[in-house]
Design an enzyme around this catalytic site. Structure first.
Site, PDB file in Angstrom:
ATOM      1  N   ARG A  38      35.929  36.848  83.087  1.00  0.00           N
ATOM      2  CA  ARG A  38      36.580  35.769  83.819  1.00  0.00           C
ATOM      3  C   ARG A  38      37.126  36.262  85.159  1.00  0.00           C
ATOM      4  O   ARG A  38      37.049  35.597  86.184  1.00  0.00           O
ATOM      5  CB  ARG A  38      37.745  35.272  82.940  1.00  0.00           C
ATOM      6  CG  ARG A  38      38.340  33.985  83.404  1.00  0.00           C
ATOM      7  CD  ARG A  38      37.546  32.834  82.878  1.00  0.00           C
ATOM      8  NE  ARG A  38      37.734  31.644  83.655  1.00  0.00           N
ATOM      9  CZ  ARG A  38      36.770  30.769  83.918  1.00  0.00           C
ATOM     10  NH1 ARG A  38      35.556  30.961  83.470  1.00  0.00           N
ATOM     11  NH2 ARG A  38      37.016  29.707  84.618  1.00  0.00           N
ATOM     12  N   LYS A  55      45.829  44.184  80.550  1.00  0.00           N
ATOM     13  CA  LYS A  55      44.489  43.795  81.031  1.00  0.00           C
ATOM     14  C   LYS A  55      44.580  42.753  82.137  1.00  0.00           C
ATOM     15  O   LYS A  55      43.989  42.919  83.205  1.00  0.00           O
ATOM     16  CB  LYS A  55      43.674  43.231  79.850  1.00  0.00           C
ATOM     17  CG  LYS A  55      42.419  42.473  80.267  1.00  0.00           C
ATOM     18  CD  LYS A  55      41.616  41.992  79.080  1.00  0.00           C
ATOM     19  CE  LYS A  55      41.834  40.580  78.634  1.00  0.00           C
ATOM     20  NZ  LYS A  55      41.313  39.496  79.453  1.00  0.00           N
ATOM     21  N   ASN A  56      45.303  41.674  81.882  1.00  0.00           N
ATOM     22  CA  ASN A  56      45.255  40.566  82.841  1.00  0.00           C
ATOM     23  C   ASN A  56      46.061  40.837  84.111  1.00  0.00           C
ATOM     24  O   ASN A  56      45.946  40.095  85.083  1.00  0.00           O
ATOM     25  CB  ASN A  56      45.660  39.256  82.156  1.00  0.00           C
ATOM     26  CG  ASN A  56      44.589  38.803  81.166  1.00  0.00           C
ATOM     27  OD1 ASN A  56      43.453  39.279  81.214  1.00  0.00           O
ATOM     28  ND2 ASN A  56      44.951  37.913  80.250  1.00  0.00           N
ATOM     29  N   ARG A 116      36.736  25.535  81.444  1.00  0.00           N
ATOM     30  CA  ARG A 116      37.514  26.441  82.301  1.00  0.00           C
ATOM     31  C   ARG A 116      37.119  26.239  83.764  1.00  0.00           C
ATOM     32  O   ARG A 116      36.486  27.106  84.376  1.00  0.00           O
ATOM     33  CB  ARG A 116      37.335  27.899  81.862  1.00  0.00           C
ATOM     34  CG  ARG A 116      37.793  28.132  80.435  1.00  0.00           C
ATOM     35  CD  ARG A 116      37.641  29.571  79.995  1.00  0.00           C
ATOM     36  NE  ARG A 116      38.730  30.418  80.442  1.00  0.00           N
ATOM     37  CZ  ARG A 116      38.825  31.719  80.159  1.00  0.00           C
ATOM     38  NH1 ARG A 116      37.888  32.315  79.433  1.00  0.00           N
ATOM     39  NH2 ARG A 116      39.849  32.430  80.603  1.00  0.00           N
ATOM     40  N   CYS A 176      35.571  34.411  78.020  1.00  0.00           N
ATOM     41  CA  CYS A 176      35.561  33.875  76.655  1.00  0.00           C
ATOM     42  C   CYS A 176      35.251  32.382  76.669  1.00  0.00           C
ATOM     43  O   CYS A 176      35.743  31.646  77.523  1.00  0.00           O
ATOM     44  CB  CYS A 176      36.917  34.094  75.987  1.00  0.00           C
ATOM     45  SG  CYS A 176      37.260  35.814  75.621  1.00  0.00           S
ATOM     46  N   ILE A 221      46.536  24.702  75.812  1.00  0.00           N
ATOM     47  CA  ILE A 221      45.933  25.273  77.037  1.00  0.00           C
ATOM     48  C   ILE A 221      44.397  25.148  77.012  1.00  0.00           C
ATOM     49  O   ILE A 221      43.805  24.655  77.964  1.00  0.00           O
ATOM     50  CB  ILE A 221      46.324  26.766  77.207  1.00  0.00           C
ATOM     51  CG1 ILE A 221      47.823  26.993  76.973  1.00  0.00           C
ATOM     52  CG2 ILE A 221      45.867  27.298  78.573  1.00  0.00           C
ATOM     53  CD1 ILE A 221      48.751  26.532  78.049  1.00  0.00           C
ATOM     54  N   ILE A 231      37.427  25.920  87.930  1.00  0.00           N
ATOM     55  CA  ILE A 231      38.191  26.703  88.916  1.00  0.00           C
ATOM     56  C   ILE A 231      38.562  25.814  90.107  1.00  0.00           C
ATOM     57  O   ILE A 231      38.731  26.284  91.226  1.00  0.00           O
ATOM     58  CB  ILE A 231      37.471  27.998  89.368  1.00  0.00           C
ATOM     59  CG1 ILE A 231      36.097  27.690  89.980  1.00  0.00           C
ATOM     60  CG2 ILE A 231      37.329  28.990  88.236  1.00  0.00           C
ATOM     61  CD1 ILE A 231      35.559  28.864  90.799  1.00  0.00           C
ATOM     62  N   ASP A 280      46.907  33.226  74.002  1.00  0.00           N
ATOM     63  CA  ASP A 280      46.138  34.411  73.588  1.00  0.00           C
ATOM     64  C   ASP A 280      46.609  34.975  72.251  1.00  0.00           C
ATOM     65  O   ASP A 280      45.946  35.853  71.692  1.00  0.00           O
ATOM     66  CB  ASP A 280      46.247  35.518  74.654  1.00  0.00           C
ATOM     67  CG  ASP A 280      45.583  35.120  75.959  1.00  0.00           C
ATOM     68  OD1 ASP A 280      44.801  34.156  75.957  1.00  0.00           O
ATOM     69  OD2 ASP A 280      45.864  35.768  76.982  1.00  0.00           O
ATOM     70  N   ARG A 304      36.370  44.344  75.018  1.00  0.00           N
ATOM     71  CA  ARG A 304      36.690  43.855  76.372  1.00  0.00           C
ATOM     72  C   ARG A 304      38.182  43.977  76.672  1.00  0.00           C
ATOM     73  O   ARG A 304      38.571  44.086  77.838  1.00  0.00           O
ATOM     74  CB  ARG A 304      36.278  42.381  76.519  1.00  0.00           C
ATOM     75  CG  ARG A 304      34.781  42.176  76.635  1.00  0.00           C
ATOM     76  CD  ARG A 304      34.450  40.729  76.938  1.00  0.00           C
ATOM     77  NE  ARG A 304      35.331  40.218  77.951  1.00  0.00           N
ATOM     78  CZ  ARG A 304      35.774  38.964  78.012  1.00  0.00           C
ATOM     79  NH1 ARG A 304      35.390  38.092  77.115  1.00  0.00           N
ATOM     80  NH2 ARG A 304      36.585  38.578  78.969  1.00  0.00           N
TER      81      ARG A 304
HETATM   82  N1  EPU Z   1      42.581  25.048  84.782  1.00  0.00           N
HETATM   83  C1  EPU Z   1      42.089  24.005  85.521  1.00  0.00           C
HETATM   84  N2  EPU Z   1      41.631  24.279  86.797  1.00  0.00           N
HETATM   85  C2  EPU Z   1      41.654  25.525  87.322  1.00  0.00           C
HETATM   86  C3  EPU Z   1      42.179  26.590  86.552  1.00  0.00           C
HETATM   87  C4  EPU Z   1      42.639  26.327  85.276  1.00  0.00           C
HETATM   88  O1  EPU Z   1      42.040  22.870  85.060  1.00  0.00           O
HETATM   89  O2  EPU Z   1      41.229  25.684  88.473  1.00  0.00           O
HETATM   90  C5  EPU Z   1      43.118  24.783  83.427  1.00  0.00           C
HETATM   91  C6  EPU Z   1      42.324  25.501  82.340  1.00  0.00           C
HETATM   92  O3  EPU Z   1      41.207  24.743  81.931  1.00  0.00           O
HETATM   93  C7  EPU Z   1      43.348  25.668  81.249  1.00  0.00           C
HETATM   94  C8  EPU Z   1      44.659  25.862  82.034  1.00  0.00           C
HETATM   95  O4  EPU Z   1      44.410  25.351  83.340  1.00  0.00           O
HETATM   96  O5  EPU Z   1      43.465  24.503  80.508  1.00  0.00           O
HETATM   97  C9  EPU Z   1      45.141  27.285  82.146  1.00  0.00           C
HETATM   98  O6  EPU Z   1      44.102  28.143  82.611  1.00  0.00           O
HETATM   99  P1  EPU Z   1      44.384  29.479  83.436  1.00  0.00           P
HETATM  100  O7  EPU Z   1      43.788  29.314  84.773  1.00  0.00           O
HETATM  101  O8  EPU Z   1      45.832  29.822  83.324  1.00  0.00           O
HETATM  102  O9  EPU Z   1      43.547  30.541  82.622  1.00  0.00           O
HETATM  103  P2  EPU Z   1      42.541  31.611  83.177  1.00  0.00           P
HETATM  104  O10 EPU Z   1      42.971  32.131  84.505  1.00  0.00           O
HETATM  105  O11 EPU Z   1      41.139  31.110  83.025  1.00  0.00           O
HETATM  106  C10 EPU Z   1      43.908  33.581  82.136  1.00  0.00           C
HETATM  107  C11 EPU Z   1      43.606  34.758  81.264  1.00  0.00           C
HETATM  108  C12 EPU Z   1      43.318  34.276  79.859  1.00  0.00           C
HETATM  109  C13 EPU Z   1      44.515  33.517  79.331  1.00  0.00           C
HETATM  110  C14 EPU Z   1      44.875  32.369  80.289  1.00  0.00           C
HETATM  111  C15 EPU Z   1      46.152  31.639  79.911  1.00  0.00           C
HETATM  112  C16 EPU Z   1      42.674  36.374  82.790  1.00  0.00           C
HETATM  113  C17 EPU Z   1      41.484  37.103  83.268  1.00  0.00           C
HETATM  114  N3  EPU Z   1      42.472  35.479  81.816  1.00  0.00           N
HETATM  115  O12 EPU Z   1      42.737  32.761  82.104  1.00  0.00           O
HETATM  116  O13 EPU Z   1      43.130  35.449  79.083  1.00  0.00           O
HETATM  117  O14 EPU Z   1      44.215  32.954  78.066  1.00  0.00           O
HETATM  118  O15 EPU Z   1      45.046  32.902  81.622  1.00  0.00           O
HETATM  119  O16 EPU Z   1      47.223  32.497  79.847  1.00  0.00           O
HETATM  120  O17 EPU Z   1      43.776  36.613  83.247  1.00  0.00           O
HETATM  121  C18 EPU Z   1      42.385  36.692  77.238  1.00  0.00           C
HETATM  122  O18 EPU Z   1      42.968  37.671  77.735  1.00  0.00           O
HETATM  123  O19 EPU Z   1      41.888  36.691  76.074  1.00  0.00           O
HETATM  124  C19 EPU Z   1      42.255  35.470  78.026  1.00  0.00           C
HETATM  125  C20 EPU Z   1      41.409  34.485  77.708  1.00  0.00           C
END
Ligand code: EPU
Length: 419
Positions: free
Chosen positions: A94, A22-23, A123, A118, A328, A125, A306, A398
């Site tokens: 997301r 998925k990701n 979270r 989720c 995380i 960006i 995850d 999802r």
């Molecule tokens: N973070 C920041 N600033 C940012 C981005 C992230 O502070 O600009 C922090 C987050 O708050 C978190 C950490 O960095 O504490 C890691 O977040 P990351 O950006 O890696 O997560 P994400 O991109 O929001 C993706 C997956 C998630 C998975 C996480 C961690 C996708 C669409 N989502 O989320 O997948 O848990 O990486 O591996 O790729 C799932 O599949 O159930 C899922 C939630």
């Protein structure tokens, strides 16, 4: 509203084949809009988030054909760079944030609603935005939309403050079309980062170092369509490994990359589960008693956040007290209340859950709070002493393809009802 009804107590036995990640595919589909071209993507899972992403791209003007697990994406006609009208669709996932990087790369501008996904903690960006700004984009957030414009998209040296899967892929998507060299430091190393980079390189991009914490991207003027097959899903594989272990089953899990599963294999082995690599995949044989263990979630190659929720179900019936430290996402313990309703003994102290094993879980009505919590609820239902009803399974749809059919094929008694 749909729900699962599970009659617990049946060990899983047989074979299951894992679908595409998925990701990874959620980064690859937006990547396909980086040029006026046609790409063919195989091993695409049939899950809600993918279907939603396809739906958004079609609304922007892409022509997309799906046959079984293959997607053909034709973006030869210009597509819109303004996604603001589709905030209902983007708000449900997301990965809609990847449209920012892809559209900025192709058109030097993008307007995309802030993403959903989720509810597992804060979270932000900010790291995505920091990366786009470093590439020369002017970014404003207005009325819930991120608006970006970069007449000159220029390579830059970017040091991420946190390791972020989303920011790494997103900035990579824009940087492949920037002028000159971009260096991403403190980049995420997850298998899906490598998969998106491999896809982009087949489209003509020049990315080196994906899978390490320094990624170098030399921007290119031209890209073209390609054919690609998505890697198997690491988290789905881990979920079936844990389902086999917790039900004291014996399951051969096919179409997997064992290397991606090392952190999970190590922890299951520590619990006393037998995990064997075979020619065709990974065989997991559940044993009793399960031993208590300690898990800390970490970016890859550490134990994935995850999978901490499904892992909690094994801990709930293991001998002794286990701990999970979630490093995380701070709110990824919402599912614990549901496990408690089934008799699990769990206490939470800040980011650590302590779980003392009980003999069995008792069946009742439980609720899914997010995607991976849903997987945990299903595992709990598979071992509970009677009939468990799991509501809000829309979260599970999802990210898991054919979960109920696959589990039934392994001997589980599970059905979906509409209410
Ligand atoms: N973070 C920041 N600033 C940012 C981005 C992230 O502070 O600009 C922090 C987050 O708050 C978190 C950490 O960095 O504490 C890691 O977040 P990351 O950006 O890696 O997560 P994400 O991109 O929001 C993706 C997956 C998630 C998975 C996480 C961690 C996708 C669409 N989502 O989320 O997948 O848990 O990486 O591996 O790729 C799932 O599949 O159930 C899922 C939630």
């Amino acid at each position: 509203m749909e729900a699962f009804i599970i009659e617990g107590g049946n060990p899983l036995r047989g074979e299951v084949t894992i679908s595409g990640a998925k990701n990874a595919v959620l980064g690859i589909i937006p990547a396909a809009v980086l040029c006026a071209c046609t790409s063919k993507i195989e091993n695409v899972p049939d899950i809600k988030d993918v279907n939603k992403m396809v739906d958004i791209l079609e609304k922007l003007g892409a022509e997309i054909y799906r046959e079984k697990d293959t997607l053909i994406i034709n973006t030869e006609k210009p597509i819109a760079y303004d996604v603001s009208e589709y905030d209902e669709e983007t708000g449900q996932m997301r990965a809609s944030y990847y449209l920012l990087g892809a559209l900025l790369g192709r058109y030097r501008k993008a307007i995309v609603p802030l993403p959903g996904g989720c509810n597992i903690g804060d979270r932000p960006i900010d790291q995505h935005i920091k990366g786009f700004q470093a590439l020369g984009a002017k970014v404003v957030i207005e009325h819930g939309h991120v608006k970006m414009e970069a007449p000159n998209l220029k390579g830059a040296h970017i040091f991420f403050d946190v390791v972020s899967v989303g920011a790494t892929i997103n900035v990579m998507l824009a940087a492949v079309r920037a002028d000159g060299l971009t260096v991403l430091e403190n980049a995420a190393k997850e298998p899906h980062i490598v998969d998106v980079a491999n896809f982009l390189n087949l489209m003509g991009a020049n990315i080196k170092g994906a899978g390490t914490d320094v990624i170098k991207i030399r921007g290119v003027d031209e890209m073209h369509g390609c054919e690609y097959s998505v890697i198997p899903d690491q988290i789905t594989t881990g979920t079936y490994m844990m389902a086999a272990a917790v039900t004291k089953g014996n399951v051969l899990i096919k179409n997997v990359i064992p290397k991606h599963m090392e952190a999970i294999t190590a922890k299951l082995t520590e619990m006393g589960v037998e995990v064997r690599e075979e020619d065709d995949g990974i065989r997991v044989i559940g044993k009793r008693p399960l031993k208590a263990i300690n898990v800390k979630t970490m970016p890859y190659p550490g134990f994935p956040t995850d999978l901490q929720q499904p892992m909690a179900v094994l801990m709930a019936i293991a001998r002794g007290t286990s701990t999970i430290t979630e490093s995380i996402f701070e709110s990824r313990f919402k599912y614990v209340d549901e496990l408690r309703r089934m008799g699990a003994t769990v206490s939470i102290n800040s980011r650590t859950a302590s779980i003392t094993g009980v003999k069995t879980l008792s069946a009742t009505k439980i609720r899914t709070t997010d995607l991976r919590a849903g997987a945990a609820m299903v595992l709990a239902g598979l071992i509970a002493d009677g009939e468990t009803k799991i509501t809000d399974i829309v979260h599970i749809d999802r990210g898991y393809e054919n979960l109920q059919e696959n589990l039934r094929g392994l001997g589980a008694v599970i059905r979906r009802i509409s209410e």
